[in-house]
Design a protein around this motif. Structure first.
Motif, mmCIF file in Angstrom:
data_model
loop_
_atom_site.group_PDB
_atom_site.id
_atom_site.type_symbol
_atom_site.label_atom_id
_atom_site.label_comp_id
_atom_site.label_asym_id
_atom_site.label_seq_id
_atom_site.Cartn_x
_atom_site.Cartn_y
_atom_site.Cartn_z
ATOM 1 N N PRO A 66 -8.513 0.871 1.833
ATOM 2 C CA PRO A 66 -7.074 0.635 1.720
ATOM 3 C C PRO A 66 -6.366 1.627 0.805
ATOM 4 N N ALA A 67 -7.085 2.148 -0.197
ATOM 5 C CA ALA A 67 -6.487 3.163 -1.059
ATOM 6 C C ALA A 67 -6.434 4.520 -0.362
ATOM 7 N N LEU A 68 -7.285 4.713 0.646
ATOM 8 C CA LEU A 68 -7.364 5.989 1.361
ATOM 9 C C LEU A 68 -6.253 6.161 2.378
ATOM 10 N N TYR A 69 -5.870 5.081 3.062
ATOM 11 C CA TYR A 69 -4.865 5.167 4.118
ATOM 12 C C TYR A 69 -3.540 5.780 3.661
ATOM 13 N N PRO A 70 -2.940 5.331 2.542
ATOM 14 C CA PRO A 70 -1.654 5.936 2.140
ATOM 15 C C PRO A 70 -1.763 7.426 1.831
ATOM 16 N N GLU A 71 -2.869 7.850 1.202
ATOM 17 C CA GLU A 71 -3.040 9.267 0.887
ATOM 18 C C GLU A 71 -3.148 10.100 2.157
ATOM 19 N N LEU A 72 -3.927 9.627 3.132
ATOM 20 C CA LEU A 72 -4.066 10.351 4.392
ATOM 21 C C LEU A 72 -2.753 10.385 5.160
ATOM 22 N N ALA A 73 -1.990 9.293 5.122
ATOM 23 C CA ALA A 73 -0.697 9.262 5.807
ATOM 24 C C ALA A 73 0.260 10.296 5.208
ATOM 25 N N LYS A 74 0.261 10.411 3.881
ATOM 26 C CA LYS A 74 1.139 11.391 3.224
ATOM 27 C C LYS A 74 0.689 12.820 3.526
ATOM 28 N N MET A 75 -0.622 13.046 3.559
ATOM 29 C CA MET A 75 -1.127 14.376 3.893
ATOM 30 C C MET A 75 -0.785 14.742 5.330
ATOM 31 N N ARG A 76 -0.910 13.763 6.220
ATOM 32 C CA ARG A 76 -0.582 14.027 7.639
ATOM 33 C C ARG A 76 0.903 14.323 7.786
ATOM 34 N N ALA A 77 1.757 13.609 7.041
ATOM 35 C CA ALA A 77 3.199 13.835 7.139
ATOM 36 C C ALA A 77 3.586 15.214 6.628
ATOM 37 N N SER A 78 2.800 15.774 5.698
ATOM 38 C CA SER A 78 3.119 17.084 5.136
ATOM 39 C C SER A 78 2.257 18.196 5.720
ATOM 40 N N GLY A 79 1.445 17.872 6.728
ATOM 41 C CA GLY A 79 0.661 18.898 7.415
ATOM 42 C C GLY A 79 -0.569 19.363 6.668
ATOM 43 N N GLY A 80 -1.150 18.536 5.821
ATOM 44 C CA GLY A 80 -2.298 18.950 5.019
ATOM 45 C C GLY A 80 -3.639 18.573 5.628
ATOM 46 N N GLN A 81 -3.994 19.187 6.773
ATOM 47 C CA GLN A 81 -5.239 18.832 7.446
ATOM 48 C C GLN A 81 -6.474 19.204 6.613
ATOM 49 N N GLN A 82 -6.434 20.373 5.966
ATOM 50 C CA GLN A 82 -7.579 20.778 5.153
ATOM 51 C C GLN A 82 -7.784 19.833 3.977
ATOM 52 N N ALA A 83 -6.674 19.398 3.376
ATOM 53 C CA ALA A 83 -6.776 18.443 2.267
ATOM 54 C C ALA A 83 -7.342 17.116 2.745
ATOM 55 N N MET A 84 -6.998 16.713 3.966
ATOM 56 C CA MET A 84 -7.541 15.476 4.530
ATOM 57 C C MET A 84 -9.060 15.569 4.655
ATOM 58 N N ARG A 115 0.835 -1.207 0.000
ATOM 59 C CA ARG A 115 0.000 0.000 0.000
ATOM 60 C C ARG A 115 0.869 1.257 0.000
ATOM 61 N N LEU A 116 1.912 1.242 0.786
ATOM 62 C CA LEU A 116 2.813 2.390 0.851
ATOM 63 C C LEU A 116 3.482 2.649 -0.490
ATOM 64 N N PHE A 117 3.810 1.585 -1.215
ATOM 65 C CA PHE A 117 4.491 1.705 -2.506
ATOM 66 C C PHE A 117 3.515 1.859 -3.677
ATOM 67 N N ASP A 118 2.235 2.002 -3.373
ATOM 68 C CA ASP A 118 1.204 2.130 -4.419
ATOM 69 C C ASP A 118 1.179 0.920 -5.349
ATOM 70 N N ARG A 119 1.392 -0.257 -4.800
ATOM 71 C CA ARG A 119 1.361 -1.483 -5.600
ATOM 72 C C ARG A 119 -0.017 -2.138 -5.504
ATOM 73 N N PHE A 120 -1.039 -1.349 -5.771
ATOM 74 C CA PHE A 120 -2.397 -1.856 -5.600
ATOM 75 C C PHE A 120 -2.771 -2.890 -6.655
ATOM 76 N N ARG A 121 -2.110 -2.830 -7.798
ATOM 77 C CA ARG A 121 -2.447 -3.830 -8.817
ATOM 78 C C ARG A 121 -2.032 -5.233 -8.378
ATOM 79 N N PHE A 122 -0.978 -5.315 -7.536
ATOM 80 C CA PHE A 122 -0.593 -6.615 -6.987
ATOM 81 C C PHE A 122 -1.516 -7.029 -5.848
#
Length: 459
Positions: free
Chosen positions: A290-308, A153-160
């Protein structure tokens, strides 16, 4: 070390694209999954099918209880080091996640074998099935390839990942097909179900190792080394996500066992069949999680609360539309689906399936809430909500089942899903408000400091 590639597309488009990749495999899984369930049901009948369902529910329950949700640890604590090219730090997160999986496996097998030998009668298994139940418990360590799933999920390997459950169901279908043709007894169907679990685990593990090696993330890696050092709160986070997941299975495997204990294996089979179809109908919408978790984790790491918040609202609107369609299909065609796929004897599950689909629809409408809390490292808040709801749920469950049978169990499921949704919403709103206040305070402090005078350069 190679960082995750940057995407120019919007977060909602990436979530939908990744969910679409998962959907391609889950459509196959839904069809194949119903096929092996149907083969099992038609071959064994309600009573023997109920026994298999109870043994499987027991093993899956213990697997969920013992398993740490280490994939969430990989996403929450591994995203930052991955984006910052900190290979050693990332390997520490990986090592910690593997440690959690190892603890889970040993504990799960110990509980499963002991429980099968000493509590088979209380679980309503027929005499002589305790040994087979104990053997089936050996599959508990591979029921969740948590670290591998988190990495992909972290590597965006959703096709696998799309093929993960499809492979498990395909192996089970082949095994159940052979059992049906040879008129094999119940233990061989258990073997076929366990084979699917092992196949899925080794598939995900192999892909994850290949991708780690391709990215150079295994260079210098050793299982021996620091795990939780310099990661404050990681054990608390791991325990909270594990406990929250454990409570979540109260709406799946534990309920199946309670129905079996109170109403017998045949009614447990009807409950499990209805739940299988309801979950299959809700699966396409739930694939956004499962597709949502990586996006939210990246937004949280970059401080994007409004985007979340924006992303969560968009997903909730899509989920609401999907939920309405699910309930309509169940009400209009539920009995026909059950009788066509499972046989006439299982049409009686249509009534309780409507309750199960209604509960699933509520969950689909509110599916972004818990991922938001976990991504904001507020897994404890999600845990509090689950704990309160589950306590109330089980307090009312036995009287409702005793008096109203399967209908009582279904009604309890709907009410608990609604309570869970309200609680998660209130917690998420509270956490977002706190983060916004912290950001405002930080900006105010920075502005009050003003520009600093540099004596060396006169500015």
């Amino acid at each position: 070390m190679t960082t995750a590639p940057e995407h120019a597309t919007s977060p909602i488009k990436r979530v939908l694209a990744n969910a679409g990749q998962l959907l391609s495999g889950r459509v196959v899984n839904a069809v194949v999954g119903l096929a092996y369930i149907a083969l099992t049901a038609r071959s064994l009948g309600k009573e023997a099918m109920g026994v298999l369902v109870l043994i499987n529910a027991f093993a899956q329950f213990l697997g969920e209880v013992a398993h740490f949700q280490s994939w969430q640890t990989v996403l929450t604590y591994g995203t930052g080091p991955l984006l910052a090219n900190e290979r050693v730090k990332f390997q520490q997160v990986l090592r910690f996640s593997l440690l959690l999986d190892g603890i889970s496996g040993v504990l799960g097998v110990a509980l499963g074998v002991a429980g099968a030998w000493f509590f088979w009668n209380e679980l309503r298994w027929p005499e002589g099935m305790s040994g087979y139940g104990a053997l089936y418990a050996l599959s508990i360590p591979v029921m969740s390839s948590a670290t591998g799933v988190g990495l992909l999920r972290l590597f965006d390997r959703f096709r696998f990942l799309a093929a993960e459950q499809a492979i498990s169901s395909l192996v089970r279908m082949i095994g159940c097909g052979i059992c049906a043709l040879t008129q094999a007894p119940l233990p061989y169907f258990l073997l076929a179900w366990a084979a699917g679990t092992f196949a899925s685990f080794f598939y995900v593990a192999s892909i994850a190792i290949w991708d780690l090696n391709r990215r150079g993330l295994l260079k210098g890696f050793s299982l021996l080394g620091p795990t939780s050092r310099d990661m404050p709160g990681v054990w608390r986070f791991a325990m909270a996500t594990n406990f929250s997941s454990t409570l979540d299975v109260g709406f799946t495997h534990v309920l199946t066992m309670v129905v079996g204990a109170l109403l017998g294996p045949a009614q447990a089979a009807l409950w499990r069949i209805g739940k299988q179809v309801a979950d299959g109908m809700a699966k396409p919408a739930r694939l956004m999680v499962p597709a949502l978790y990586p996006e939210l984790a990246k937004m949280r790491a970059s401080g994007g609360q409004q985007a979340m918040t924006k992303l969560a609202v968009q997903i909730a609107l899509l989920g609401g539309a999907a939920a309405g369609v699910l309930l309509l299909v169940s009400l209009l065609a539920g009995r026909w689906i059950l009788e066509t796929v499972m046989g006439q004897a299982f049409g009686a599950a249509a009534g309780v399936m409507n309750w199960q689909v209604a509960a699933a629809a509520i969950g689909v409408m509110t599916l972004p809430l818990e991922p938001m809390l976990v991504s904001m490292r507020a897994a404890g808040a999600a845990l509090v909500v689950r704990l309160v709801v589950v306590i109330c749920y089980f307090a009312a469950l036995v009287p409702l089942i005793t008096r109203f049978g399967l209908t009582g169990a279904g009604a309890a499921l709907v009410v608990s899903a609604l309570a869970m949704a309200i609680g998660m919403y209130l917690m998420a709103r509270r956490r977002l408000a706190r983060l916004a206040a912290e950001d405002d305070s930080a900006r105010t402090t920075k502005d009050d400091e003003g520009p600093k005078y540099d004596h060396a350069h006169g500015v």
